[in-house]
Design a protein around this motif. Sequence first.
Motif, PDB file in Angstrom:
ATOM      1  N   LEU A 118      99.804 -80.168  16.880  1.00 59.33           N
ATOM      2  CA  LEU A 118      98.432 -79.905  17.323  1.00 59.33           C
ATOM      3  C   LEU A 118      97.430 -80.161  16.202  1.00 59.33           C
ATOM      4  O   LEU A 118      96.347 -80.715  16.434  1.00 59.33           O
ATOM      5  CB  LEU A 118      98.309 -78.458  17.818  1.00 59.33           C
ATOM      6  CG  LEU A 118      98.911 -78.206  19.204  1.00 59.33           C
ATOM      7  CD1 LEU A 118      98.983 -76.705  19.494  1.00 59.33           C
ATOM      8  CD2 LEU A 118      98.100 -78.906  20.282  1.00 59.33           C
ATOM      9  N   VAL A 119      97.790 -79.754  15.006  1.00 59.21           N
ATOM     10  CA  VAL A 119      96.885 -79.993  13.869  1.00 59.21           C
ATOM     11  C   VAL A 119      96.767 -81.500  13.610  1.00 59.21           C
ATOM     12  O   VAL A 119      95.681 -82.015  13.344  1.00 59.21           O
ATOM     13  CB  VAL A 119      97.388 -79.238  12.617  1.00 59.21           C
ATOM     14  CG1 VAL A 119      96.478 -79.515  11.432  1.00 59.21           C
ATOM     15  CG2 VAL A 119      97.456 -77.733  12.890  1.00 59.21           C
ATOM     16  N   ALA A 136      97.469 -76.632  25.072  1.00 53.90           N
ATOM     17  CA  ALA A 136      96.333 -76.590  24.134  1.00 53.90           C
ATOM     18  C   ALA A 136      95.308 -77.647  24.515  1.00 53.90           C
ATOM     19  O   ALA A 136      94.984 -78.541  23.732  1.00 53.90           O
ATOM     20  CB  ALA A 136      96.824 -76.787  22.705  1.00 53.90           C
ATOM     21  N   THR A 137      94.799 -77.553  25.726  1.00 56.62           N
ATOM     22  CA  THR A 137      93.849 -78.538  26.219  1.00 56.62           C
ATOM     23  C   THR A 137      92.429 -77.981  26.286  1.00 56.62           C
ATOM     24  O   THR A 137      91.464 -78.733  26.156  1.00 56.62           O
ATOM     25  CB  THR A 137      94.238 -78.995  27.640  1.00 56.62           C
ATOM     26  OG1 THR A 137      94.389 -77.825  28.455  1.00 56.62           O
ATOM     27  CG2 THR A 137      95.555 -79.760  27.618  1.00 56.62           C
ATOM     28  N   PRO A 183      92.373 -84.419  24.966  1.00 63.16           N
ATOM     29  CA  PRO A 183      91.834 -83.302  25.737  1.00 63.16           C
ATOM     30  C   PRO A 183      90.405 -83.024  25.285  1.00 63.16           C
ATOM     31  O   PRO A 183      89.965 -83.455  24.221  1.00 63.16           O
ATOM     32  CB  PRO A 183      92.771 -82.152  25.371  1.00 63.16           C
ATOM     33  CG  PRO A 183      93.441 -82.562  24.114  1.00 63.16           C
ATOM     34  CD  PRO A 183      93.493 -84.043  24.125  1.00 63.16           C
ATOM     35  N   ARG A 233      97.132 -83.783  15.872  1.00 66.86           N
ATOM     36  CA  ARG A 233      96.334 -84.319  16.981  1.00 66.86           C
ATOM     37  C   ARG A 233      94.847 -84.228  16.646  1.00 66.86           C
ATOM     38  O   ARG A 233      94.088 -85.175  16.863  1.00 66.86           O
ATOM     39  CB  ARG A 233      96.636 -83.521  18.254  1.00 66.86           C
ATOM     40  CG  ARG A 233      95.951 -84.077  19.495  1.00 66.86           C
ATOM     41  CD  ARG A 233      96.203 -83.197  20.701  1.00 66.86           C
ATOM     42  NE  ARG A 233      95.350 -82.014  20.701  1.00 66.86           N
ATOM     43  CZ  ARG A 233      95.381 -81.051  21.625  1.00 66.86           C
ATOM     44  NH1 ARG A 233      96.270 -81.125  22.603  1.00 66.86           N
ATOM     45  NH2 ARG A 233      94.578 -80.010  21.561  1.00 66.86           N
ATOM     46  N   ASP A 234      94.463 -83.075  16.113  1.00 65.08           N
ATOM     47  CA  ASP A 234      93.058 -82.897  15.707  1.00 65.08           C
ATOM     48  C   ASP A 234      92.686 -83.904  14.623  1.00 65.08           C
ATOM     49  O   ASP A 234      91.624 -84.514  14.657  1.00 65.08           O
ATOM     50  CB  ASP A 234      92.843 -81.497  15.131  1.00 65.08           C
ATOM     51  CG  ASP A 234      92.702 -80.439  16.217  1.00 65.08           C
ATOM     52  OD1 ASP A 234      92.894 -80.775  17.402  1.00 65.08           O
ATOM     53  OD2 ASP A 234      92.421 -79.275  15.879  1.00 65.08           O
ATOM     54  N   TYR A 275      89.006 -80.519  24.107  1.00 67.52           N
ATOM     55  CA  TYR A 275      88.834 -79.649  22.944  1.00 67.52           C
ATOM     56  C   TYR A 275      89.866 -79.989  21.875  1.00 67.52           C
ATOM     57  O   TYR A 275      91.018 -80.273  22.184  1.00 67.52           O
ATOM     58  CB  TYR A 275      89.047 -78.187  23.335  1.00 67.52           C
ATOM     59  CG  TYR A 275      87.970 -77.611  24.213  1.00 67.52           C
ATOM     60  CD1 TYR A 275      86.967 -76.816  23.667  1.00 67.52           C
ATOM     61  CD2 TYR A 275      87.968 -77.840  25.585  1.00 67.52           C
ATOM     62  CE1 TYR A 275      85.979 -76.270  24.485  1.00 67.52           C
ATOM     63  CE2 TYR A 275      86.985 -77.306  26.402  1.00 67.52           C
ATOM     64  CZ  TYR A 275      86.003 -76.521  25.851  1.00 67.52           C
ATOM     65  OH  TYR A 275      85.028 -75.979  26.650  1.00 67.52           O
ATOM     66  N   LYS A 276      89.422 -79.907  20.641  1.00 72.01           N
ATOM     67  CA  LYS A 276      90.390 -79.921  19.541  1.00 72.01           C
ATOM     68  C   LYS A 276      91.062 -78.561  19.491  1.00 72.01           C
ATOM     69  O   LYS A 276      90.464 -77.544  19.889  1.00 72.01           O
ATOM     70  CB  LYS A 276      89.676 -80.183  18.216  1.00 72.01           C
ATOM     71  CG  LYS A 276      89.274 -81.622  17.981  1.00 72.01           C
ATOM     72  CD  LYS A 276      88.753 -81.778  16.551  1.00 72.01           C
ATOM     73  CE  LYS A 276      88.715 -83.238  16.167  1.00 72.01           C
ATOM     74  NZ  LYS A 276      88.404 -83.411  14.750  1.00 72.01           N
ATOM     75  N   PHE A 277      92.265 -78.547  18.955  1.00 73.95           N
ATOM     76  CA  PHE A 277      92.966 -77.270  18.806  1.00 73.95           C
ATOM     77  C   PHE A 277      92.159 -76.314  17.927  1.00 73.95           C
ATOM     78  O   PHE A 277      92.035 -75.121  18.210  1.00 73.95           O
ATOM     79  CB  PHE A 277      94.352 -77.511  18.214  1.00 73.95           C
ATOM     80  CG  PHE A 277      95.176 -76.274  18.076  1.00 73.95           C
ATOM     81  CD1 PHE A 277      95.453 -75.468  19.172  1.00 73.95           C
ATOM     82  CD2 PHE A 277      95.692 -75.899  16.846  1.00 73.95           C
ATOM     83  CE1 PHE A 277      96.209 -74.314  19.060  1.00 73.95           C
ATOM     84  CE2 PHE A 277      96.467 -74.750  16.717  1.00 73.95           C
ATOM     85  CZ  PHE A 277      96.718 -73.959  17.825  1.00 73.95           C
ATOM     86  N   SER A 278      91.595 -76.877  16.874  1.00 72.71           N
ATOM     87  CA  SER A 278      90.804 -76.038  15.954  1.00 72.71           C
ATOM     88  C   SER A 278      89.600 -75.425  16.669  1.00 72.71           C
ATOM     89  O   SER A 278      89.172 -74.321  16.336  1.00 72.71           O
ATOM     90  CB  SER A 278      90.350 -76.857  14.748  1.00 72.71           C
ATOM     91  OG  SER A 278      89.627 -77.991  15.182  1.00 72.71           O
ATOM     92  N   GLU A 279      89.055 -76.153  17.650  1.00 69.54           N
ATOM     93  CA  GLU A 279      87.924 -75.611  18.412  1.00 69.54           C
ATOM     94  C   GLU A 279      88.386 -74.480  19.339  1.00 69.54           C
ATOM     95  O   GLU A 279      87.691 -73.482  19.510  1.00 69.54           O
ATOM     96  CB  GLU A 279      87.272 -76.721  19.236  1.00 69.54           C
ATOM     97  CG  GLU A 279      86.563 -77.767  18.390  1.00 69.54           C
ATOM     98  CD  GLU A 279      86.161 -79.009  19.187  1.00 69.54           C
ATOM     99  OE1 GLU A 279      85.343 -79.779  18.670  1.00 69.54           O
ATOM    100  OE2 GLU A 279      86.690 -79.210  20.311  1.00 69.54           O
ATOM    101  N   ILE A 280      89.578 -74.661  19.911  1.00 67.46           N
ATOM    102  CA  ILE A 280      90.092 -73.633  20.827  1.00 67.46           C
ATOM    103  C   ILE A 280      90.323 -72.328  20.071  1.00 67.46           C
ATOM    104  O   ILE A 280      89.921 -71.252  20.518  1.00 67.46           O
ATOM    105  CB  ILE A 280      91.400 -74.119  21.489  1.00 67.46           C
ATOM    106  CG1 ILE A 280      91.116 -75.308  22.408  1.00 67.46           C
ATOM    107  CG2 ILE A 280      92.065 -72.986  22.268  1.00 67.46           C
ATOM    108  CD1 ILE A 280      92.362 -75.990  22.933  1.00 67.46           C
TER     109      ILE A 280
END
Lengths: 352, 197
Positions: B161-162, A313-314, A7, B164-165, A9-14
């Motif tokens: 999710l972590v 989480a995209t 996606p 995935r990052d 965005y990274k999750f951390s960026e979101i």
Amino acid sequence: MQTEKQPGYKFSEIIADPVIRKRWEKVQKYFFLRESTYDMSNRCNIRCEGCYYFAGESKKQFADENRDPAAWKQLFEAEKERGITFVVLAGAEPALAPELCRVCFDVIPLGAIATNGLKPIPQDIDYRIHISTWGNDTTSLAVRKAPDMLVRQMENYKDDPRAVFVYTFSPVNIDEAREVTELLAKGGQQITFNMFSAPVGYNGHLRHTPETLAQTRRVMTELLAEFPTTVLFSPYNILAHTEEKGLHELFSCSYPRMNPSTDIGLGRSFRQYRTDLAWDREAACCVPDTDCDDCRHYAAGSAVVTARMYRHATDPATFSAWLDYVDTYLAVWVRGYDKGKNLCEHPVIPIG
Amino acid sequence: MNARVTTDRDSPWFSGHFPEDPILPGIGLLNMVADCIAAAKEETIVMAGLGRVKFRKIVRPGEQLDILATSDNKRDQYTFRITSGGQDVCSGIMRFTPQENPQVNNSEVMSNEISQTITRIAAIIIDELKLEDVTPETFDADLDLVDEVGIDSMDLATIALVLRDEYGIRIDEDDYPKLTTVRIIAEYIDNKLKSSE
């Protein structure tokens, strides 16, 4: 090294956005909730057309009624032991068995009770109380055969912070939602929205069509905009529950009835106990006997949409829409949880 | 295996840990257990992993400790408990490998790459779940994450999710039920990365 398409965005960026992060941290505290549901009584003081309890084929309505508080206490203690942290007490009508609801509350302090609201539930049972509303009092009289329902429900739960009215949209009551919402707003009470979802084998006039879904979507949108403190809902809730595709097709229902996996999540922990304290995996979901292809229940969505965090989480907008959905679910189901302002006010297509 | 130990007041463990407030460090307790098991087995063994370790009581110089270690069904794995005067001090699971020729059985030896992935995943899980009394290095990679750690689907979605990052891979929601241990997650990631090369 080339990796799979990701996606944008990274999750951390979101979650780096301070507004999103704050809401994420708010809802994340409730990830410990593990739900099961319990039929507390096989009796009801009214009989509604298309009733989820008395219709259907699972025969739960014919289960014997165990009225022994000690047996229920033992059950709830065992439920707590296996990790259940949230109960949904339903019926037929749980208000007819307050002593059993109290036994449950004493063991597992987080939960909700689904009631028709005609018999007040004692104050010391401090669960969220969902009061079913199927239209204005004229329609309620026709469909539920009970006079002055809303008047009596509002009186019974006046100034009661436990109460939230659950308005079930069917094809015959869409335009009455405004009248009901206005009355509740004047009374300082709260409302959330449900969709009539046909029981298995039901082909009556309450089953939604593409036209009534679209009409419902329009009315929900108007009411949410006009009564933002009265209506506990979000734009994403509206879209997810008024799509022509049902919740299962959109999000792949994770309740045992549709999910054979027992490894993790609802497929592992969820049970739906009948009044005889037995449960059947084949029928275990939040509203047994619903036709899964037509399921748009608010209770189902609360679990099924919430569980699909990963796919939302995209990007910030889609994740915000999901956060709004979870924030709504917690405000509707958990006592003391206050709904925040919706973060994503524009429509986001449900992530199927 | 039972053993009784009195902590040596002059032990170097106490000299700097801490000045004027001597406490036996957790690693000292674990080392004591490992030494006792090695002595009982009468062979040289190497600690390969720890799991579910809980430190419940501070140990002072001169304190008498009772150590109980029992062999589990799994090969070279022991459940241990240390008590002091009937009070729980420390408990957990300890795994060993024989020191002689430790690389003979390739299936039991992790590649450095997988080992690093395991440690990183453990760190993520510890951080996300706010686990206490365990470090990435002591996290047992074979613990069942659902049954023994207590994680649920929302925890796993967050961890996914972590990951995935971190690794740039997609973890399918349908694969969640398969990801039962840190080691399995590490192998899953490894396979994903290899297949995308």
